[in-house]
Design a protein around this motif. Sequence first.
Motif, mmCIF file in Angstrom:
data_model
loop_
_atom_site.group_PDB
_atom_site.id
_atom_site.type_symbol
_atom_site.label_atom_id
_atom_site.label_comp_id
_atom_site.label_asym_id
_atom_site.label_seq_id
_atom_site.Cartn_x
_atom_site.Cartn_y
_atom_site.Cartn_z
ATOM 1 N N UNK A 359 0.833 -1.207 0.000
ATOM 2 C CA UNK A 359 0.000 0.000 0.000
ATOM 3 C C UNK A 359 0.866 1.255 0.000
ATOM 4 N N UNK A 360 1.951 1.230 0.779
ATOM 5 C CA UNK A 360 2.839 2.390 0.830
ATOM 6 C C UNK A 360 3.515 2.624 -0.524
ATOM 7 N N UNK A 361 3.915 1.546 -1.172
ATOM 8 C CA UNK A 361 4.567 1.680 -2.486
ATOM 9 C C UNK A 361 3.588 2.204 -3.523
ATOM 10 N N UNK A 362 2.326 1.776 -3.418
ATOM 11 C CA UNK A 362 1.319 2.271 -4.357
ATOM 12 C C UNK A 362 1.103 3.765 -4.158
ATOM 13 N N UNK A 363 1.009 4.204 -2.895
ATOM 14 C CA UNK A 363 0.843 5.633 -2.615
ATOM 15 C C UNK A 363 2.019 6.436 -3.165
#
Length: 381
Positions: A359-363
């Motif tokens: 999720x952090x990488x997507x953000x």
Amino acid sequence: MSLLRPSLRSASYQEVWGSGGSPLMAASAEAALRLIPLYAAVTGIADDISVTPWHGYQSAAGGWGERLASQPRLLTDPAGDGTGFIPWMNQGVSSACLWGFGFAQVLSRDPATDTPRVARWVHPGRVSIDEQQGSRAVFSVDGKTITDYLYVPGPVLPGSIRGLSPVALFRMQFGKSLKAQKYASDLFDRGVMPVGVLRNSGRTIDPEVGAVAKSRFKSDVANRDIFVTGNDWEWTALSAPSDDATFLETIKAGATEIAAIYRVTPEDIGGVTGTSMTYSTLEMNQQNRNRRALLPWVRRFESVLSYALGPGQYVKANMDALIRPDLKGRMEAHEIALRIGLETLPEGRALEDKPPLTAAEIDQWQNLYGARKAATTTGGK
């Protein structure tokens, strides 16, 4: 024994292919495998199909399917010996290409789903097919009737289920190739033609004079010396007759015929195309090979494996995996697929052998991509 079982030592032909049975071809499988073009065609097809990703899917409404989260044993370790799917599929395709069918005896089934868990290919020479006992053929291995099996036939004639190999369908052409090689062996290896003619161009001679001339000639030239005689003798080194001079080209013709039989390009198996037409990219070459040489066999195996999984599930080979463009081409294809909704981000990353983004990488990716896109748009104004 099973077909081409893995081994750490070299196996003889009899150990690998067995000695019983009659192949549906003009010559034995052993003689056929002596032909390098045939070997190249069969192993090339079997290798390509076996390394293609195969997956099981759950049918869904609308005609599309969802890949099964847990793949069936039949697609992960079908032989049940830890060797995996690739050698198992290679054995089956090789069997079908050479003998006309693949026959695997089912040794165990999943108790919950009743789908095959372990199935091992049997050498086709050990398999008997009796089509005279009622509406369904009876399969026997070494004389013992087998009722639980997977059967993948090649092309079949009307009124029969016995698969035919491509070689069997083109038996006359294949036999011609074998005869050409045997003829060449007799012609050149056994010396059935004279090396030359010593002819008197001025008169007809009797046998005694001819024998003397021959003896003198052989004596003089034995050590590559010069033969001297009158002006009425001439020596001509013989070349092969017009039919025989095409010997090497006949070998190429044999490879070209086999290429036509298996629908592969002749140059892949040592033949010649006879045309200067080429494809502009490796991708186009592979597309052509997929469509002509691989797809008919792939569809046959897909059908049998899908039937084995039961209603609601099916098996599909990802033949696009064999057509792997360069990095730039793949990225452009992913970008288009993402934009039109043809694939998701996790699916695209999986095709590149990369794990899903967190999720952090997507953000982070969205922030960077969004910022870059906004800057580009602003600069454009």
